[in-house]
Design a protein around this motif. Structure first.
Motif, PDB file in Angstrom:
ATOM      1  N   LYS A  55      47.278  36.467  40.358  1.00  0.00           N
ATOM      2  CA  LYS A  55      47.127  36.152  41.773  1.00  0.00           C
ATOM      3  C   LYS A  55      45.679  36.457  42.126  1.00  0.00           C
ATOM      4  O   LYS A  55      44.950  37.075  41.354  1.00  0.00           O
ATOM      5  CB  LYS A  55      48.102  36.953  42.632  1.00  0.00           C
ATOM      6  CG  LYS A  55      47.914  38.452  42.509  1.00  0.00           C
ATOM      7  CD  LYS A  55      48.923  39.202  43.348  1.00  0.00           C
ATOM      8  CE  LYS A  55      48.669  40.688  43.219  1.00  0.00           C
ATOM      9  NZ  LYS A  55      49.547  41.485  44.032  1.00  0.00           N
ATOM     10  N   ASP A  56      45.273  36.021  43.270  1.00  0.00           N
ATOM     11  CA  ASP A  56      43.894  36.235  43.674  1.00  0.00           C
ATOM     12  C   ASP A  56      43.695  37.706  44.037  1.00  0.00           C
ATOM     13  O   ASP A  56      44.217  38.176  45.037  1.00  0.00           O
ATOM     14  CB  ASP A  56      43.538  35.346  44.855  1.00  0.00           C
ATOM     15  CG  ASP A  56      42.073  35.463  45.238  1.00  0.00           C
ATOM     16  OD1 ASP A  56      41.310  36.154  44.536  1.00  0.00           O
ATOM     17  OD2 ASP A  56      41.681  34.848  46.231  1.00  0.00           O
ATOM     18  N   GLY A  58      40.527  38.997  43.988  1.00  0.00           N
ATOM     19  CA  GLY A  58      39.150  39.165  44.414  1.00  0.00           C
ATOM     20  C   GLY A  58      38.226  39.646  43.314  1.00  0.00           C
ATOM     21  O   GLY A  58      37.137  40.122  43.587  1.00  0.00           O
ATOM     22  N   TYR A  60      37.023  37.727  40.602  1.00  0.00           N
ATOM     23  CA  TYR A  60      36.011  36.700  40.321  1.00  0.00           C
ATOM     24  C   TYR A  60      35.502  36.055  41.598  1.00  0.00           C
ATOM     25  O   TYR A  60      36.269  35.800  42.530  1.00  0.00           O
ATOM     26  CB  TYR A  60      36.590  35.601  39.430  1.00  0.00           C
ATOM     27  CG  TYR A  60      36.755  36.014  37.988  1.00  0.00           C
ATOM     28  CD1 TYR A  60      35.647  36.151  37.152  1.00  0.00           C
ATOM     29  CD2 TYR A  60      38.004  36.267  37.448  1.00  0.00           C
ATOM     30  CE1 TYR A  60      35.791  36.527  35.827  1.00  0.00           C
ATOM     31  CE2 TYR A  60      38.154  36.640  36.122  1.00  0.00           C
ATOM     32  CZ  TYR A  60      37.041  36.771  35.319  1.00  0.00           C
ATOM     33  OH  TYR A  60      37.194  37.143  34.013  1.00  0.00           O
ATOM     34  N   ASP A  62      34.073  32.736  43.570  1.00  0.00           N
ATOM     35  CA  ASP A  62      34.474  31.329  43.484  1.00  0.00           C
ATOM     36  C   ASP A  62      33.621  30.553  42.490  1.00  0.00           C
ATOM     37  O   ASP A  62      34.105  29.625  41.851  1.00  0.00           O
ATOM     38  CB  ASP A  62      34.394  30.660  44.862  1.00  0.00           C
ATOM     39  CG  ASP A  62      35.456  31.180  45.817  1.00  0.00           C
ATOM     40  OD1 ASP A  62      36.485  31.716  45.344  1.00  0.00           O
ATOM     41  OD2 ASP A  62      35.256  31.063  47.041  1.00  0.00           O
ATOM     42  N   LYS A  77      36.321  29.756  39.717  1.00  0.00           N
ATOM     43  CA  LYS A  77      37.497  30.624  39.799  1.00  0.00           C
ATOM     44  C   LYS A  77      38.802  29.880  39.485  1.00  0.00           C
ATOM     45  O   LYS A  77      39.652  30.409  38.759  1.00  0.00           O
ATOM     46  CB  LYS A  77      37.550  31.265  41.186  1.00  0.00           C
ATOM     47  CG  LYS A  77      38.580  32.337  41.341  1.00  0.00           C
ATOM     48  CD  LYS A  77      38.455  32.933  42.741  1.00  0.00           C
ATOM     49  CE  LYS A  77      39.182  34.217  42.889  1.00  0.00           C
ATOM     50  NZ  LYS A  77      38.909  34.827  44.196  1.00  0.00           N
ATOM     51  N   VAL A  81      41.392  31.211  36.581  1.00  0.00           N
ATOM     52  CA  VAL A  81      42.757  31.623  36.924  1.00  0.00           C
ATOM     53  C   VAL A  81      43.769  30.787  36.143  1.00  0.00           C
ATOM     54  O   VAL A  81      44.753  31.324  35.617  1.00  0.00           O
ATOM     55  CB  VAL A  81      42.998  31.552  38.447  1.00  0.00           C
ATOM     56  CG1 VAL A  81      44.465  31.737  38.793  1.00  0.00           C
ATOM     57  CG2 VAL A  81      42.146  32.606  39.159  1.00  0.00           C
TER      58      VAL A  81
END
Length: 157
Positions: A55-56, A58, A60, A62, A77, A81
């Motif tokens: 899940k994101d 934070g 990496y 963008d 990103k 992912v």
């Protein structure tokens, strides 16, 4: 003659004030605090990965680029992912990261991190280990990884 003496005197006085004005000092960067912040980012990344669901978090930026072993660079990103999600399918391995050193820029807006990683299977048997290097930038008050790469220290199979 009086004008020349006056001009020279004014030049000397101006030079004196410029030379004696307080210097703007670079901010003092607390390397240990930066190291703690970066290690916390690594710990959070490992926890999410080890939970089996990307899940994101934070970690990496963008516009990050990562250089995984035996693969073309992953740019952006979303590509990173997706690669990690694919890696997690039927994967019960656990990863951990240990920040060894940090090298913050003089303004603290960039940090190069050197670290060590390990990957173990579900029985805690070592599968892979090695070193990594990451470049972080401070954006919106938080460090995000903009470049990273790793190298295994295990013999080739």
């Amino acid at each position: 003659m009086k004008k020349q003496i006056l001009k020279t005197g004014m030049l000397c006085i101006a030079s004196f004030f410029i030379a004696c004005s307080p210097k703007t000092e670079a901010p003092v960067i607390d390397k240990e605090q930066v190291k703690k912040e970066i290690q916390a980012k690594e710990d959070e990344f490992a926890a999410v990965y080890n939970a089996g669901e990307m899940k994101d978090i934070g970690y990496y930026a963008d516009d990050a680029t990562t250089f995984y072993q035996n693969a073309k660079p992953l740019v952006g990103k979303p590509a990173i992912v997706e690669f990690l999600k694919a890696d997690l399918i039927d994967n019960t391995n656990k990863i951990s990261f240990k920040t060894s050193e940090v090298f913050p820029s003089s303004d603290g807006l960039q940090v190069v991190e050197l670290g060590y990683f390990t990957v173990v299977d579900s029985a805690a048997v070592l599968i892979n280990s090695g070193n990594y290097m990451s470049l972080f930038e401070k954006r919106d008050g938080k460090y995000v990884c903009v470049r990273d790469m790793s190298a295994s220290d295990q013999p080739l199979q």
